[in-house]
Design a protein around this motif. Sequence first.
Motif, PDB file in Angstrom:
ATOM      1  N   ASN A  51      77.935  33.392  33.119  1.00 47.69           N
ATOM      2  CA  ASN A  51      79.075  34.266  32.589  1.00 47.69           C
ATOM      3  C   ASN A  51      79.419  33.574  30.963  1.00 47.69           C
ATOM      4  O   ASN A  51      80.163  34.211  30.367  1.00 47.69           O
ATOM      5  CB  ASN A  51      80.268  33.972  33.277  1.00 47.69           C
ATOM      6  CG  ASN A  51      80.319  34.471  34.981  1.00 47.69           C
ATOM      7  OD1 ASN A  51      79.089  35.390  35.146  1.00 47.69           O
ATOM      8  ND2 ASN A  51      80.914  33.811  35.746  1.00 47.69           N
ATOM      9  N   GLN A  64      86.188  23.618  30.691  1.00 43.54           N
ATOM     10  CA  GLN A  64      85.827  23.928  32.176  1.00 43.54           C
ATOM     11  C   GLN A  64      84.614  25.118  32.116  1.00 43.54           C
ATOM     12  O   GLN A  64      84.942  26.118  31.193  1.00 43.54           O
ATOM     13  CB  GLN A  64      86.786  24.187  33.134  1.00 43.54           C
ATOM     14  CG  GLN A  64      86.561  24.639  34.427  1.00 43.54           C
ATOM     15  CD  GLN A  64      87.820  24.632  35.337  1.00 43.54           C
ATOM     16  OE1 GLN A  64      88.568  25.522  34.979  1.00 43.54           O
ATOM     17  NE2 GLN A  64      87.788  23.977  36.338  1.00 43.54           N
ATOM     18  N   THR A  66      81.218  27.294  34.572  1.00 43.53           N
ATOM     19  CA  THR A  66      80.369  27.513  35.789  1.00 43.53           C
ATOM     20  C   THR A  66      78.875  27.206  35.530  1.00 43.53           C
ATOM     21  O   THR A  66      78.410  27.802  34.631  1.00 43.53           O
ATOM     22  CB  THR A  66      80.872  28.614  36.316  1.00 43.53           C
ATOM     23  OG1 THR A  66      82.218  28.927  36.705  1.00 43.53           O
ATOM     24  CG2 THR A  66      80.036  28.665  37.915  1.00 43.53           C
ATOM     25  N   ARG A  68      75.204  26.926  37.179  1.00 43.49           N
ATOM     26  CA  ARG A  68      74.234  27.082  38.200  1.00 43.49           C
ATOM     27  C   ARG A  68      73.002  26.155  38.330  1.00 43.49           C
ATOM     28  O   ARG A  68      72.237  26.003  37.204  1.00 43.49           O
ATOM     29  CB  ARG A  68      73.560  28.662  38.134  1.00 43.49           C
ATOM     30  CG  ARG A  68      72.785  29.004  39.629  1.00 43.49           C
ATOM     31  CD  ARG A  68      72.262  30.267  39.355  1.00 43.49           C
ATOM     32  NE  ARG A  68      73.457  31.065  39.709  1.00 43.49           N
ATOM     33  CZ  ARG A  68      73.892  32.264  39.265  1.00 43.49           C
ATOM     34  NH1 ARG A  68      72.852  32.925  38.310  1.00 43.49           N
ATOM     35  NH2 ARG A  68      74.858  32.962  39.440  1.00 43.49           N
ATOM     36  N   ALA A  74      76.206  27.736  42.334  1.00 41.13           N
ATOM     37  CA  ALA A  74      76.918  27.733  41.145  1.00 41.13           C
ATOM     38  C   ALA A  74      78.337  26.913  41.671  1.00 41.13           C
ATOM     39  O   ALA A  74      78.660  27.029  42.845  1.00 41.13           O
ATOM     40  CB  ALA A  74      77.414  28.949  40.729  1.00 41.13           C
ATOM     41  N   MET A  75      78.928  26.180  40.779  1.00 38.22           N
ATOM     42  CA  MET A  75      79.998  25.223  40.842  1.00 38.22           C
ATOM     43  C   MET A  75      80.788  25.269  39.530  1.00 38.22           C
ATOM     44  O   MET A  75      80.253  24.909  38.422  1.00 38.22           O
ATOM     45  CB  MET A  75      79.545  24.006  41.415  1.00 38.22           C
ATOM     46  CG  MET A  75      80.694  22.959  41.760  1.00 38.22           C
ATOM     47  SD  MET A  75      80.274  21.231  42.397  1.00 38.22           S
ATOM     48  CE  MET A  75      80.020  21.808  44.062  1.00 38.22           C
ATOM     49  N   PRO A  76      82.105  25.235  39.558  1.00 41.39           N
ATOM     50  CA  PRO A  76      83.059  24.828  38.184  1.00 41.39           C
ATOM     51  C   PRO A  76      82.831  23.556  37.849  1.00 41.39           C
ATOM     52  O   PRO A  76      82.536  22.493  38.820  1.00 41.39           O
ATOM     53  CB  PRO A  76      84.212  25.277  38.733  1.00 41.39           C
ATOM     54  CG  PRO A  76      84.450  25.265  40.273  1.00 41.39           C
ATOM     55  CD  PRO A  76      83.047  25.636  40.624  1.00 41.39           C
ATOM     56  N   GLN A 103      84.737  20.818  43.041  1.00 38.99           N
ATOM     57  CA  GLN A 103      84.441  20.693  41.756  1.00 38.99           C
ATOM     58  C   GLN A 103      83.872  19.623  41.207  1.00 38.99           C
ATOM     59  O   GLN A 103      83.838  18.532  41.744  1.00 38.99           O
ATOM     60  CB  GLN A 103      85.736  20.841  41.001  1.00 38.99           C
ATOM     61  CG  GLN A 103      85.499  21.248  39.635  1.00 38.99           C
ATOM     62  CD  GLN A 103      87.056  21.689  38.982  1.00 38.99           C
ATOM     63  OE1 GLN A 103      87.985  21.850  39.663  1.00 38.99           O
ATOM     64  NE2 GLN A 103      87.034  22.144  37.770  1.00 38.99           N
TER      65      GLN A 103
END
Length: 123
Positions: A51, A64, A66, A68, A74-76, A103
């Motif tokens: 993104n 912060q 995201t 992949r 995917a994880m923040p 997270q």
Amino acid sequence: MKRRHLVGLAVIALFVVYSAVTFSSALTPYVTFSQAKSVNGTVQVRGVLINDQISVLDNGRKIQFTLRDEAGEAMPVTYGGVKPDGLAQASSIVAVGKVSDGQFYAEKLLVKCPSKYQGSVKK
């Protein structure tokens, strides 16, 4: 064999064992996010930014985004430091840290800049 030779061999053996234990505890393995969830210690997760959205929090003290991982999960990721140069253009990012509350909290970020590894064009 003299006594001082035995003492010397014992000191060398203790040093080798101490070095092996210290080295193995300092290793930080590469894992996926799903594997990182089950590990209590620090791990490294390699992935790509998705993104292209990087949020700056706490007056620039945290960022912060995201990530992949190579398995597609995917994880923040929250990083408590200055935004590294080239983060948005990075072809690969390695986050070193731990998973907590769904997270990933990164202690270090390693950013691979695609332009840094391209060869120069000869005319």
